[in-house]
Design a protein around this motif. Structure first.
Motif, PDB file in Angstrom:
ATOM      1  N   ALA A   1       0.813  -1.214   0.000  1.00 13.34           N
ATOM      2  CA  ALA A   1       0.000   0.000   0.000  1.00 13.34           C
ATOM      3  C   ALA A   1       0.847   1.265   0.000  1.00 13.34           C
ATOM      4  O   ALA A   1       0.588   2.202  -0.758  1.00 13.34           O
ATOM      5  CB  ALA A   1      -0.954   0.003   1.188  1.00 13.34           C
ATOM      6  N   SER A   2       1.837   1.308   0.857  1.00 15.74           N
ATOM      7  CA  SER A   2       2.654   2.525   0.949  1.00 15.74           C
ATOM      8  C   SER A   2       3.545   2.762  -0.268  1.00 15.74           C
ATOM      9  O   SER A   2       3.466   3.824  -0.896  1.00 15.74           O
ATOM     10  CB  SER A   2       3.511   2.498   2.220  1.00 15.74           C
ATOM     11  N   PRO A   3       4.386   1.792  -0.664  1.00 18.18           N
ATOM     12  CA  PRO A   3       5.289   2.082  -1.785  1.00 18.18           C
ATOM     13  C   PRO A   3       4.603   2.304  -3.126  1.00 18.18           C
ATOM     14  O   PRO A   3       5.166   2.956  -4.003  1.00 18.18           O
ATOM     15  CB  PRO A   3       6.193   0.837  -1.840  1.00 18.18           C
ATOM     16  N   THR A   4       3.376   1.780  -3.295  1.00 13.74           N
ATOM     17  CA  THR A   4       2.714   1.941  -4.600  1.00 13.74           C
ATOM     18  C   THR A   4       1.757   3.131  -4.661  1.00 13.74           C
ATOM     19  O   THR A   4       1.182   3.394  -5.725  1.00 13.74           O
ATOM     20  CB  THR A   4       1.929   0.668  -4.979  1.00 13.74           C
ATOM     21  N   THR A   5       1.585   3.847  -3.549  1.00 15.98           N
ATOM     22  CA  THR A   5       0.686   4.998  -3.585  1.00 15.98           C
ATOM     23  C   THR A   5       1.407   6.318  -3.307  1.00 15.98           C
ATOM     24  O   THR A   5       0.770   7.369  -3.275  1.00 15.98           O
ATOM     25  CB  THR A   5      -0.468   4.847  -2.571  1.00 15.98           C
ATOM     26  N   THR A   6       2.711   6.284  -3.107  1.00 18.04           N
ATOM     27  CA  THR A   6       3.451   7.530  -2.923  1.00 18.04           C
ATOM     28  C   THR A   6       3.512   8.295  -4.234  1.00 18.04           C
ATOM     29  O   THR A   6       3.582   7.702  -5.317  1.00 18.04           O
ATOM     30  CB  THR A   6       4.888   7.265  -2.434  1.00 18.04           C
ATOM     31  N   LEU A   7       3.514   9.606  -4.150  1.00 21.58           N
ATOM     32  CA  LEU A   7       3.534  10.438  -5.355  1.00 21.58           C
ATOM     33  C   LEU A   7       4.810  10.220  -6.164  1.00 21.58           C
ATOM     34  O   LEU A   7       4.818  10.348  -7.389  1.00 21.58           O
ATOM     35  CB  LEU A   7       3.414  11.917  -4.974  1.00 21.58           C
ATOM     36  N   GLY A   8       5.896   9.865  -5.495  1.00 17.11           N
ATOM     37  CA  GLY A   8       7.163   9.650  -6.199  1.00 17.11           C
ATOM     38  C   GLY A   8       7.149   8.509  -7.179  1.00 17.11           C
ATOM     39  O   GLY A   8       8.079   8.354  -7.976  1.00 17.11           O
ATOM     40  N   ASN A   9       6.091   7.677  -7.131  1.00 21.31           N
ATOM     41  CA  ASN A   9       5.968   6.567  -8.075  1.00 21.31           C
ATOM     42  C   ASN A   9       6.144   6.982  -9.530  1.00 21.31           C
ATOM     43  O   ASN A   9       6.765   6.277 -10.312  1.00 21.31           O
ATOM     44  CB  ASN A   9       4.575   5.923  -7.945  1.00 21.31           C
ATOM     45  N   LEU A  10       5.565   8.115  -9.883  1.00 25.66           N
ATOM     46  CA  LEU A  10       5.536   8.509 -11.293  1.00 25.66           C
ATOM     47  C   LEU A  10       6.929   8.628 -11.893  1.00 25.66           C
ATOM     48  O   LEU A  10       7.299   7.904 -12.811  1.00 25.66           O
ATOM     49  CB  LEU A  10       4.771   9.830 -11.451  1.00 25.66           C
ATOM     50  N   SER A  11       7.720   9.543 -11.366  1.00 25.12           N
ATOM     51  CA  SER A  11       9.045   9.758 -11.950  1.00 25.12           C
ATOM     52  C   SER A  11      10.022   8.646 -11.612  1.00 25.12           C
ATOM     53  O   SER A  11      10.885   8.301 -12.417  1.00 25.12           O
ATOM     54  CB  SER A  11       9.606  11.106 -11.487  1.00 25.12           C
ATOM     55  N   SER A  12       9.907   8.064 -10.407  1.00 19.52           N
ATOM     56  CA  SER A  12      10.877   7.032 -10.029  1.00 19.52           C
ATOM     57  C   SER A  12      10.728   5.776 -10.891  1.00 19.52           C
ATOM     58  O   SER A  12      11.725   5.180 -11.307  1.00 19.52           O
ATOM     59  CB  SER A  12      10.737   6.690  -8.537  1.00 19.52           C
ATOM     60  N   TRP A  13       9.487   5.373 -11.198  1.00 18.04           N
ATOM     61  CA  TRP A  13       9.311   4.194 -12.039  1.00 18.04           C
ATOM     62  C   TRP A  13       9.596   4.483 -13.516  1.00 18.04           C
ATOM     63  O   TRP A  13      10.082   3.622 -14.243  1.00 18.04           O
ATOM     64  CB  TRP A  13       7.922   3.599 -11.857  1.00 18.04           C
ATOM     65  N   VAL A  14       9.307   5.695 -13.955  1.00 19.92           N
ATOM     66  CA  VAL A  14       9.708   6.077 -15.318  1.00 19.92           C
ATOM     67  C   VAL A  14      11.234   6.057 -15.418  1.00 19.92           C
ATOM     68  O   VAL A  14      11.802   5.588 -16.406  1.00 19.92           O
ATOM     69  CB  VAL A  14       9.145   7.467 -15.689  1.00 19.92           C
ATOM     70  N   ALA A  15      11.898   6.540 -14.365  1.00 19.23           N
ATOM     71  CA  ALA A  15      13.364   6.519 -14.341  1.00 19.23           C
ATOM     72  C   ALA A  15      13.887   5.088 -14.343  1.00 19.23           C
ATOM     73  O   ALA A  15      14.882   4.776 -15.026  1.00 19.23           O
ATOM     74  CB  ALA A  15      13.870   7.271 -13.112  1.00 19.23           C
ATOM     75  N   GLN A  16      13.236   4.198 -13.590  1.00 24.36           N
ATOM     76  CA  GLN A  16      13.647   2.794 -13.605  1.00 24.36           C
ATOM     77  C   GLN A  16      13.481   2.194 -15.000  1.00 24.36           C
ATOM     78  O   GLN A  16      14.309   1.407 -15.460  1.00 24.36           O
ATOM     79  CB  GLN A  16      12.805   2.002 -12.598  1.00 24.36           C
ATOM     80  N   ASP A  17      12.400   2.582 -15.648  1.00 23.78           N
ATOM     81  CA  ASP A  17      12.113   2.030 -16.977  1.00 23.78           C
ATOM     82  C   ASP A  17      13.087   2.548 -18.033  1.00 23.78           C
ATOM     83  O   ASP A  17      13.544   1.790 -18.898  1.00 23.78           O
ATOM     84  CB  ASP A  17      10.676   2.380 -17.372  1.00 23.78           C
ATOM     85  N   LEU A  18      13.431   3.833 -17.962  1.00 25.58           N
ATOM     86  CA  LEU A  18      14.297   4.448 -18.972  1.00 25.58           C
ATOM     87  C   LEU A  18      15.765   4.443 -18.579  1.00 25.58           C
ATOM     88  O   LEU A  18      16.636   4.686 -19.424  1.00 25.58           O
ATOM     89  CB  LEU A  18      13.852   5.890 -19.237  1.00 25.58           C
ATOM     90  N   GLN A  19      16.034   4.194 -17.284  1.00 26.50           N
ATOM     91  CA  GLN A  19      17.415   4.130 -16.779  1.00 26.50           C
ATOM     92  C   GLN A  19      18.194   5.396 -17.133  1.00 26.50           C
ATOM     93  O   GLN A  19      19.300   5.340 -17.675  1.00 26.50           O
ATOM     94  CB  GLN A  19      18.128   2.890 -17.325  1.00 26.50           C
ATOM     95  N   ASN A  20      17.631   6.543 -16.819  1.00 27.81           N
ATOM     96  CA  ASN A  20      18.294   7.816 -17.119  1.00 27.81           C
ATOM     97  C   ASN A  20      19.373   8.136 -16.096  1.00 27.81           C
ATOM     98  O   ASN A  20      19.381   7.589 -14.983  1.00 27.81           O
ATOM     99  CB  ASN A  20      17.278   8.955 -17.132  1.00 27.81           C
ATOM    100  N   ASN A  21      20.271   9.003 -16.457  1.00 32.03           N
ATOM    101  CA  ASN A  21      21.240   9.568 -15.519  1.00 32.03           C
ATOM    102  C   ASN A  21      20.856  11.027 -15.305  1.00 32.03           C
ATOM    103  O   ASN A  21      21.076  11.862 -16.177  1.00 32.03           O
ATOM    104  CB  ASN A  21      22.662   9.479 -16.082  1.00 32.03           C
ATOM    105  N   GLY A  22      20.259  11.329 -14.170  1.00 34.63           N
ATOM    106  CA  GLY A  22      19.817  12.692 -13.904  1.00 34.63           C
ATOM    107  C   GLY A  22      18.788  12.710 -12.797  1.00 34.63           C
ATOM    108  O   GLY A  22      18.402  11.658 -12.263  1.00 34.63           O
ATOM    109  N   PRO A  23      18.300  13.888 -12.432  1.00 32.80           N
ATOM    110  CA  PRO A  23      17.327  14.011 -11.342  1.00 32.80           C
ATOM    111  C   PRO A  23      15.962  13.453 -11.731  1.00 32.80           C
ATOM    112  O   PRO A  23      15.569  13.494 -12.899  1.00 32.80           O
ATOM    113  CB  PRO A  23      17.253  15.522 -11.108  1.00 32.80           C
ATOM    114  N   ASP A  24      15.262  12.901 -10.760  1.00 30.85           N
ATOM    115  CA  ASP A  24      13.907  12.385 -10.959  1.00 30.85           C
ATOM    116  C   ASP A  24      12.995  13.073  -9.948  1.00 30.85           C
ATOM    117  O   ASP A  24      13.157  12.890  -8.744  1.00 30.85           O
ATOM    118  CB  ASP A  24      13.858  10.870 -10.745  1.00 30.85           C
ATOM    119  N   ILE A  25      12.024  13.845 -10.446  1.00 31.33           N
ATOM    120  CA  ILE A  25      11.186  14.663  -9.579  1.00 31.33           C
ATOM    121  C   ILE A  25       9.717  14.361  -9.841  1.00 31.33           C
ATOM    122  O   ILE A  25       9.287  14.298 -10.993  1.00 31.33           O
ATOM    123  CB  ILE A  25      11.416  16.169  -9.842  1.00 31.33           C
TER     124      ILE A  25
END
Length: 416
Positions: free
Chosen positions: A142-166
């Motif tokens: 419940a907690s890790p999948t409903t935090t607002l940070g999900n959006l950019s953090s999972w997109v970052a995991q998917d794209l594996q970027n080097n840079g800030p994730d907000i």
């Protein structure tokens, strides 16, 4: 060589402060964009909306087409960690993949990410909270999948970027605030590339009930021709309809031979509120944000402020309005536009009559409308208002968004 500057490089930050803003301002190129909404179907026709009446919700909504939803849901099977993610996260991943692919950005390359949402993981939150009410205990995810940070953090995991994730939330202007942030990072020299976006998947009973409670939601019957009358200034009741969708935009610093268009001006403002959902009679926040964006693009107007700004405003060929379909929201924004442009109004349009109001994603879905117009020179008239005189050319388009809290953003996009 592309880069994203770490915060720890204090020497770079200190030296940047010593430079005048005019010396560091760069043109911002749009090199990739993807958007999904209820209108994302080949069956959709000009002059017809893509909204549908949901009998279970007892409300009109703007749903993604079932074929597109199935394609997005297939992402879950790619990685076991994706299986428990909220739909809003999958929407963000889907459009981010398409946008970066168009821009030619590779995995593990240098770029920042800022993707926001007004409501966040709405579907999962309601599901987990209902489980808690029934069982007096919470599900482990419940907690890790409903935090607002999900959006950019999972997109970052998917794209594996080097840079800030907000990730962030600033109500209905969230997506355009993401674009503001991306522009700021690029202008500051802290990154050369930035992926910005907004995602919303909030077609749930509780969300619809909230909108009905504040009496903004459309009460149109199931057989209504146009359930949302966005930009109809003569309507006698609120007609907002909620939609779902997402959009992502790839921004790059400087001129680019692959640019689809350019961001030439940005503006923002917040006005004093009388209550939580209020806006002033002539939308002062929009007046300030539009003026700022126009001056950012065409000059300061300091020599002869009134006449100079009047000449600047003439450069704007169209405005994609926020226009949520409410009486006050539509009318106050229109009055703000009249204050800025006087009797010579640019072309005015909106897409909410067609796809619904997508909350935090709405600003970039409006931006997507502007991109189509500036690239192809074609626009869709709002079918239930009087036809407007077509502009001779469409090179510069202003895009507006505002949300609860009186926070407005205006972005000027120009033909490449």
């Amino acid at each position: 060589m592309d880069f994203c500057l770490p915060f720890g490089n204090s020497n770079r930050i200190i030296s940047a402060v010593q430079i005048k803003i005019e010396d560091v301002k760069h043109v911002i190129a749009i090199t990739g964009m993807a958007a999904i909404s209820a209108a994302d179907t080949t069956e959709n026709q000009l002059g017809k909306h893509a909204l549908s009446y949901d009998a279970q919700l007892e409300a009109w909504v703007g749903k993604l087409p079932s074929v597109l939803k199935a394609e997005i849901e297939a992402i879950r099977a790619e990685n076991r960690n994706y299986q428990a993610l909220d739909a809003s996260v999958l929407y963000a991943m889907y459009v981010s993949r398409l946008a970066t692919q168009q821009a030619g950005w590779q995995k593990e390359s240098d770029f920042g990410i800022n993707i926001g949402s007004s409501r966040g993981a709405t579907q999962l939150f309601e599901q987990y909270f209902e489980h808690f009410l029934q069982n007096s205990k919470s599900e482990p995810l419940a907690s890790p999948t409903t935090t607002l940070g999900n959006l950019s953090s999972w997109v970052a995991q998917d794209l594996q970027n080097n840079g800030p994730d907000i990730s962030h939330s600033i109500t209905c202007s969230t997506a355009l605030h993401a674009m503001l942030n991306g522009v700021a990072w690029l202008q500051a020299g802290m990154c050369d590339k930035f992926l910005v976006g907004g995602s919303e998947a909030a077609l749930t009973p509780f969300t619809i009930a909230q909108m009905k409670a504040i009496k903004t939601y459309s009460r149109a019957s199931a057989d209504a021709q146009f359930p949302c009358l966005a930009l109809d200034l003569d309507k006698t009741e609120n007609t907002m309809v909620l939609g779902e969708g997402a959009a992502a935009v790839c921004l790059e610093k400087g001129k680019n031979e692959n640019a689809l268009a350019y961001i030439t001006g940005v503006g923002y403002a917040t006005e004093k509120l009388k209550h939580a959902v209020s806006i002033s009679a002539e939308a002062l926040c929009f007046q300030k944000s539009m003026r700022m964006a126009i001056e950012d693009a065409f000059g300061t107007g300091q020599d002869d402020e009134i006449s100079a700004f009047g000449e600047m405003a003439k450069q704007v060929d169209a405005v994609v309005m926020h226009a949520p379909g409410t009486i006050a929201g539509d009318k106050t924004e229109y009055l703000a536009i009249k204050k800025i442009f006087g009797e010579r109004l640019p072309l005015l349009t909106t897409n909410k009559w067609k796809i619904g109001h997508t909350f935090g994603a709405s600003g970039l879905l409006s931006f997507d409308t502007a991109m189509h117009v500036v690239q192809h020179g074609e626009y869709e008239e709002v079918p239930f208002i009087s036809a407007q005189k077509p502009p001779k050319q469409i090179k510069n388009i202003l895009v507006n968004a505002v949300g609860f809290g009186g926070n407005a953003v205006s972005i000027l996009v120009s033909k490449a």
